[in-house]
Design a protein around this motif. Structure first.
Motif, PDB file in Angstrom:
ATOM      1  N   ALA A 182       0.906  -1.138   0.090  1.00 14.11           N
ATOM      2  CA  ALA A 182      -0.010   0.030   0.012  1.00 14.11           C
ATOM      3  C   ALA A 182       0.855   1.147  -0.061  1.00 14.11           C
ATOM      4  O   ALA A 182       0.598   2.138  -0.826  1.00 14.11           O
ATOM      5  CB  ALA A 182      -0.795   0.028   1.088  1.00 14.11           C
ATOM      6  N   LEU A 183       1.977   1.150   0.950  1.00 16.67           N
ATOM      7  CA  LEU A 183       2.938   2.346   0.836  1.00 16.67           C
ATOM      8  C   LEU A 183       3.553   2.600  -0.476  1.00 16.67           C
ATOM      9  O   LEU A 183       3.718   3.825  -0.824  1.00 16.67           O
ATOM     10  CB  LEU A 183       3.875   2.226   1.833  1.00 16.67           C
ATOM     11  N   ALA A 184       3.883   1.584  -1.115  1.00 12.39           N
ATOM     12  CA  ALA A 184       4.503   1.613  -2.366  1.00 12.39           C
ATOM     13  C   ALA A 184       3.220   2.370  -3.656  1.00 12.39           C
ATOM     14  O   ALA A 184       3.883   3.110  -4.240  1.00 12.39           O
ATOM     15  CB  ALA A 184       4.825   0.348  -2.933  1.00 12.39           C
ATOM     16  N   GLY A 185       2.444   1.987  -3.473  1.00 12.00           N
ATOM     17  CA  GLY A 185       1.147   2.393  -4.183  1.00 12.00           C
ATOM     18  C   GLY A 185       1.196   3.927  -4.066  1.00 12.00           C
ATOM     19  O   GLY A 185       0.990   4.716  -4.921  1.00 12.00           O
ATOM     20  N   VAL A 186       0.975   4.455  -2.578  1.00  2.43           N
ATOM     21  CA  VAL A 186       0.953   5.865  -2.550  1.00  2.43           C
ATOM     22  C   VAL A 186       2.072   6.655  -2.782  1.00  2.43           C
ATOM     23  O   VAL A 186       2.142   7.686  -3.362  1.00  2.43           O
ATOM     24  CB  VAL A 186       0.808   5.889  -0.854  1.00  2.43           C
ATOM     25  N   GLY A 187       3.323   5.831  -2.658  1.00  4.63           N
ATOM     26  CA  GLY A 187       4.546   6.570  -3.027  1.00  4.63           C
ATOM     27  C   GLY A 187       4.418   7.049  -4.846  1.00  4.63           C
ATOM     28  O   GLY A 187       5.066   7.934  -5.325  1.00  4.63           O
ATOM     29  N   ILE A 188       4.016   5.830  -5.595  1.00  2.00           N
ATOM     30  CA  ILE A 188       4.080   6.100  -6.950  1.00  2.00           C
ATOM     31  C   ILE A 188       3.020   6.921  -7.266  1.00  2.00           C
ATOM     32  O   ILE A 188       3.477   7.856  -8.337  1.00  2.00           O
ATOM     33  CB  ILE A 188       3.620   4.653  -7.655  1.00  2.00           C
ATOM     34  N   LEU A 189       1.961   7.094  -6.608  1.00  2.00           N
ATOM     35  CA  LEU A 189       0.958   8.303  -7.032  1.00  2.00           C
ATOM     36  C   LEU A 189       1.495   9.588  -6.780  1.00  2.00           C
ATOM     37  O   LEU A 189       1.235  10.497  -7.308  1.00  2.00           O
ATOM     38  CB  LEU A 189      -0.270   7.921  -6.184  1.00  2.00           C
ATOM     39  N   THR A 190       2.046   9.399  -5.596  1.00  2.00           N
ATOM     40  CA  THR A 190       2.637  10.755  -4.988  1.00  2.00           C
ATOM     41  C   THR A 190       3.785  11.404  -5.935  1.00  2.00           C
ATOM     42  O   THR A 190       3.831  12.754  -6.551  1.00  2.00           O
ATOM     43  CB  THR A 190       3.308  10.635  -3.673  1.00  2.00           C
ATOM     44  N   ALA A 191       4.713  10.312  -6.367  1.00  2.00           N
ATOM     45  CA  ALA A 191       5.621  10.643  -7.619  1.00  2.00           C
ATOM     46  C   ALA A 191       5.024  11.188  -8.822  1.00  2.00           C
ATOM     47  O   ALA A 191       5.525  12.117  -9.658  1.00  2.00           O
ATOM     48  CB  ALA A 191       6.614   9.714  -7.844  1.00  2.00           C
ATOM     49  N   HIS A 192       3.969  10.569  -9.380  1.00  2.00           N
ATOM     50  CA  HIS A 192       3.221  10.870 -10.567  1.00  2.00           C
ATOM     51  C   HIS A 192       2.673  12.418 -10.426  1.00  2.00           C
ATOM     52  O   HIS A 192       2.898  13.282 -11.294  1.00  2.00           O
ATOM     53  CB  HIS A 192       2.400   9.969 -10.802  1.00  2.00           C
ATOM     54  N   VAL A 193       2.069  12.717  -9.250  1.00  2.00           N
ATOM     55  CA  VAL A 193       1.464  14.007  -9.093  1.00  2.00           C
ATOM     56  C   VAL A 193       2.722  15.014  -8.970  1.00  2.00           C
ATOM     57  O   VAL A 193       2.266  16.148  -9.378  1.00  2.00           O
ATOM     58  CB  VAL A 193       0.462  13.977  -7.924  1.00  2.00           C
ATOM     59  N   ALA A 194       3.760  14.722  -8.291  1.00  2.00           N
ATOM     60  CA  ALA A 194       4.693  15.746  -8.170  1.00  2.00           C
ATOM     61  C   ALA A 194       5.343  16.147  -9.605  1.00  2.00           C
ATOM     62  O   ALA A 194       5.915  17.226  -9.930  1.00  2.00           O
ATOM     63  CB  ALA A 194       5.591  15.164  -7.545  1.00  2.00           C
ATOM     64  N   ARG A 195       5.239  15.119 -10.418  1.00  2.00           N
ATOM     65  CA  ARG A 195       5.820  15.537 -11.833  1.00  2.00           C
ATOM     66  C   ARG A 195       4.787  16.059 -12.748  1.00  2.00           C
ATOM     67  O   ARG A 195       5.224  16.667 -14.002  1.00  2.00           O
ATOM     68  CB  ARG A 195       6.281  14.152 -12.629  1.00  2.00           C
ATOM     69  N   LEU A 196       3.458  16.601 -12.426  1.00  2.00           N
ATOM     70  CA  LEU A 196       2.877  17.253 -13.251  1.00  2.00           C
ATOM     71  C   LEU A 196       3.115  18.558 -13.562  1.00  2.00           C
ATOM     72  O   LEU A 196       3.529  19.092 -12.385  1.00  2.00           O
ATOM     73  CB  LEU A 196       1.188  17.007 -12.665  1.00  2.00           C
ATOM     74  N   PRO A 197       2.769  19.270 -14.688  1.00  2.00           N
ATOM     75  CA  PRO A 197       3.119  20.782 -14.849  1.00  2.00           C
ATOM     76  C   PRO A 197       2.325  21.444 -13.955  1.00  2.00           C
ATOM     77  O   PRO A 197       1.133  20.950 -13.659  1.00  2.00           O
ATOM     78  CB  PRO A 197       3.128  20.794 -16.134  1.00  2.00           C
ATOM     79  N   ASP A 198       2.693  22.705 -13.544  1.00  2.00           N
ATOM     80  CA  ASP A 198       1.850  23.655 -12.761  1.00  2.00           C
ATOM     81  C   ASP A 198       0.742  24.035 -13.729  1.00  2.00           C
ATOM     82  O   ASP A 198       0.952  24.111 -15.021  1.00  2.00           O
ATOM     83  CB  ASP A 198       2.681  24.812 -12.199  1.00  2.00           C
ATOM     84  N   PRO A 199      -0.522  24.258 -13.222  1.00  2.00           N
ATOM     85  CA  PRO A 199      -1.364  24.960 -14.142  1.00  2.00           C
ATOM     86  C   PRO A 199      -1.074  26.233 -14.756  1.00  2.00           C
ATOM     87  O   PRO A 199      -0.447  27.140 -13.981  1.00  2.00           O
ATOM     88  CB  PRO A 199      -2.658  24.756 -13.367  1.00  2.00           C
ATOM     89  N   GLU A 200      -1.474  26.639 -15.904  1.00  2.00           N
ATOM     90  CA  GLU A 200      -1.132  27.933 -16.212  1.00  2.00           C
ATOM     91  C   GLU A 200      -2.029  28.920 -15.572  1.00  2.00           C
ATOM     92  O   GLU A 200      -3.096  28.605 -14.728  1.00  2.00           O
ATOM     93  CB  GLU A 200      -1.704  27.808 -17.952  1.00  2.00           C
ATOM     94  N   GLU A 201      -1.433  30.149 -15.452  1.00  2.00           N
ATOM     95  CA  GLU A 201      -1.964  31.192 -14.766  1.00  2.00           C
ATOM     96  C   GLU A 201      -3.081  31.676 -15.507  1.00  2.00           C
ATOM     97  O   GLU A 201      -3.053  31.858 -16.698  1.00  2.00           O
ATOM     98  CB  GLU A 201      -1.031  32.308 -14.537  1.00  2.00           C
ATOM     99  N   SER A 202      -4.027  32.002 -14.794  1.00  2.00           N
ATOM    100  CA  SER A 202      -5.639  32.333 -15.297  1.00  2.00           C
ATOM    101  C   SER A 202      -5.569  33.904 -15.157  1.00  2.00           C
ATOM    102  O   SER A 202      -4.900  34.408 -14.253  1.00  2.00           O
ATOM    103  CB  SER A 202      -6.731  31.750 -14.784  1.00  2.00           C
ATOM    104  N   ASP A 203      -6.647  34.344 -15.829  1.00  2.00           N
ATOM    105  CA  ASP A 203      -6.795  35.919 -15.791  1.00  2.00           C
ATOM    106  C   ASP A 203      -7.583  36.156 -14.408  1.00  2.00           C
ATOM    107  O   ASP A 203      -7.399  37.341 -13.729  1.00  2.00           O
ATOM    108  CB  ASP A 203      -7.739  36.489 -17.077  1.00  2.00           C
ATOM    109  N   GLU A 204      -8.064  35.335 -13.777  1.00  2.00           N
ATOM    110  CA  GLU A 204      -8.754  35.473 -12.704  1.00  2.00           C
ATOM    111  C   GLU A 204      -7.857  34.959 -11.209  1.00  2.00           C
ATOM    112  O   GLU A 204      -8.285  34.656 -10.211  1.00  2.00           O
ATOM    113  CB  GLU A 204     -10.100  34.564 -12.586  1.00  2.00           C
ATOM    114  N   ALA A 205      -6.418  35.399 -11.299  1.00  2.00           N
ATOM    115  CA  ALA A 205      -5.816  35.060 -10.223  1.00  2.00           C
ATOM    116  C   ALA A 205      -5.786  35.646  -9.247  1.00  2.00           C
ATOM    117  O   ALA A 205      -6.292  36.974  -9.232  1.00  2.00           O
ATOM    118  CB  ALA A 205      -4.173  35.085 -10.889  1.00  2.00           C
ATOM    119  N   GLY A 206      -5.988  35.213  -8.205  1.00  2.00           N
ATOM    120  CA  GLY A 206      -6.163  36.003  -6.918  1.00  2.00           C
ATOM    121  C   GLY A 206      -7.729  35.937  -6.362  1.00  2.00           C
ATOM    122  O   GLY A 206      -7.806  36.517  -5.225  1.00  2.00           O
ATOM    123  N   HIS A 207      -8.346  35.159  -7.094  1.00  2.00           N
ATOM    124  CA  HIS A 207      -9.974  35.017  -6.500  1.00  2.00           C
ATOM    125  C   HIS A 207     -10.014  33.804  -5.844  1.00  2.00           C
ATOM    126  O   HIS A 207      -9.689  32.779  -6.131  1.00  2.00           O
ATOM    127  CB  HIS A 207     -10.799  35.156  -7.820  1.00  2.00           C
TER     128      HIS A 207
END
Length: 67
Positions: A42-67
């Protein structure tokens, strides 16, 4: 894309199998064998999921930043 889906599927399967092993091991009284093994899986599965999410690119800044 297929590689990402495979990794996510394998990690989710490892998480589910590990949790089922934990629950069954506790039910069957195998606290020295099956419970630790299920925890590691189970911990290996959580680690793999965490590593995958950490490698995702940041979402682009939207025009409504700060709301």
């Amino acid at each position: 894309m297929n590689g990402e889906l495979f990794v996510l599927g394998a990690a989710t399967a490892a998480l589910v199998v590990g949790l089922v092993a934990l629950l069954y091991g506790e039910y069957a009284g195998m606290t020295t064998t099956l419970v630790p093994a299920g925890g590691v899986v189970a911990l290996a599965g959580v680690g793999i999921l965490t590593a995958h999410v950490a490698r995702l690119p940041d979402p682009e800044e939207s025009d409504e930043a700060g709301h």
